[in-house]
Scaffold this active site. Structure first.
Site, PDB file in Angstrom:
ATOM      1  N   LYS A  12      38.281  26.126  45.078  1.00 39.86           N
ATOM      2  CA  LYS A  12      39.258  27.088  45.305  1.00 39.86           C
ATOM      3  C   LYS A  12      39.767  28.052  44.353  1.00 39.86           C
ATOM      4  CE  LYS A  12      40.254  24.763  49.715  1.00 39.86           C
ATOM      5  NZ  LYS A  12      41.067  23.811  50.376  1.00 39.86           N
ATOM      6  N   GLN A  41      46.506  21.005  49.779  1.00 39.00           N
ATOM      7  CA  GLN A  41      45.085  20.356  50.017  1.00 39.00           C
ATOM      8  C   GLN A  41      45.524  19.126  50.864  1.00 39.00           C
ATOM      9  OE1 GLN A  41      42.328  21.666  49.202  1.00 39.00           O
ATOM     10  NE2 GLN A  41      41.522  19.707  50.428  1.00 39.00           N
ATOM     11  N   ASP A  59      45.927  28.972  55.089  1.00 42.92           N
ATOM     12  CA  ASP A  59      45.171  27.938  55.922  1.00 42.92           C
ATOM     13  C   ASP A  59      45.124  28.270  57.226  1.00 42.92           C
ATOM     14  OD1 ASP A  59      43.476  26.576  54.209  1.00 42.92           O
ATOM     15  OD2 ASP A  59      44.924  24.787  53.846  1.00 42.92           O
TER      16      ASP A  59
END
Ligand code: NAP
Length: 280
Positions: free
Chosen positions: A52, A96, A119
């Site tokens: 990322k 995460q 997300d």
């Protein structure tokens, strides 16, 4: 033989589009920043976080890394999220997952400002998706829509079967296909006659988490098959496979995503897309 849907190529086009959009924002004096929080040192999570950061670098966004020890508390993590929520320089916040077992993941996701939830996991964004409002959409299913559209697969009016009903893939996938005017059926582990349902699909999206489970006997001739699964069947080998038995299905499908190089690269590209959307 099925035509390959090239996720590697399509994801790189999307990242280049993000790069151009960021250049435009920069010319207007605006920086774009993603805050990435990792808790603990799970090696797979470290790889994902590293990828990322690389993608941010590629598109010209700033990536701000925060690392908490596994021994950190839920409160410490929530405090960090609160701080990032208030920071005007931060356009997107990503924690995460999975978090170490001692953390309450649901509470953590709910603490992220929905307008920075790149997300697309916050219940507000899930709700926005289900009522057709604008909001962040979970990256993997959003990437599948891009794969289909950019491979000239028409969705409207098609029979779409999604196998899997997880919150991050199956359910948002079904909502997105519905938004694109497909007729959608969702299958899961209690579906009675899976083959009978999947054989009706013009577009079959497979997100089961079972290596090579879907062979040609589940697929209608000429169907488009999207394989979300990622598995390393042999831990000593670098070879990956999906939930679809590629060798068997490519003989009867019209289009198919490979693993690797299909859905996988789209997830990060769509994360970048969400980040730029947030900044814009
Ligand atoms: P998950 O949370 O484990 O969900 C799996 C779903 O498949 C569940 O809804 C389950 O049904 C259903 N299922 C399991 N066995 C089945 C069977 N025999 N017949 C029919 N349905 C069955 O998995 P996920 O997070 O959605 O991920 C699915 C796969 O995609 C995994 O391989 C994962 O690694 C991969 N993935 C890839 C990406 C990417 O970027 N490419 C992103 C996310 C996930 P129940 O609900 O009834 O249990």
């Amino acid at each position: 033989m099925a035509e390959l849907i090239d996720g590697k190529l399509i994801s790189s086009i999307i990242k280049d589009e993000c790069k151009a959009r960021i250049e435009k924002l920069k010319s207007e004096g605006k920086e774009v920043a993603l805050a990435v929080i990792q808790v603990g040192d799970d090696p797979a999570s470290s790889v994902y976080v590293g990828n990322k950061k690389k993608a941010c670098e590629y598109i010209g966004a700033v990536s701000l890394s925060y690392h908490l020890e596994e021994s950190a508390t839920q409160e410490e993590l929530l405090e960090l999220i609160d701080k990032l929520n208030l920071d005007d320089k931060v356009n997107g916040i990503l924690v995460q997952l999975p978090l170490p077992k001692s953390f309450d993941e649901d509470e953590v996701i709910r603490r992220i400002d929905p307008d920075k939830d790149v997300d697309g996991f916050h219940p507000i964004n899930v709700g926005r998706l289900s009522i057709g409002e604008k909001g962040f959409v979970s990256c993997t299913p959003a990437g599948i829509i891009e794969l289909l559209k950019r491979s000239n697969v028409s969705i409207e009016g098609k029979e779409c079967v999604v196998i899997g009903r997880s919150n991050i893939v199956g359910k948002p996938m079904a909502m997105l296909m519905l938004r694109e005017n497909a007729t959608v059926t969702v299958c899961h582990s209690r579906t009675k006659d899976l083959r009978e349902v999947t054989k009706r699909a013009d577009i079959l999206i497979v997100a089961i988490g079972k290596p090579k489970m879907i062979d040609a006997s589940y697929v209608k001739e000429g169907a488009v098959v999207i394989d979300v699964g990622i598995h390393r069947p042999d831990p000593d080998s670098k070879k990956l496979c999906g939930d679809v038995d590629f060798e068997s299905v490519e003989k009867i499908a019209s289009k198919i995503t490979p693993v690797p190089g299909g859905v996988g690269p789209m997830t990060i590209a769509m994360l970048m897309n969400n980040l730029v959307n947030s900044a814009e």
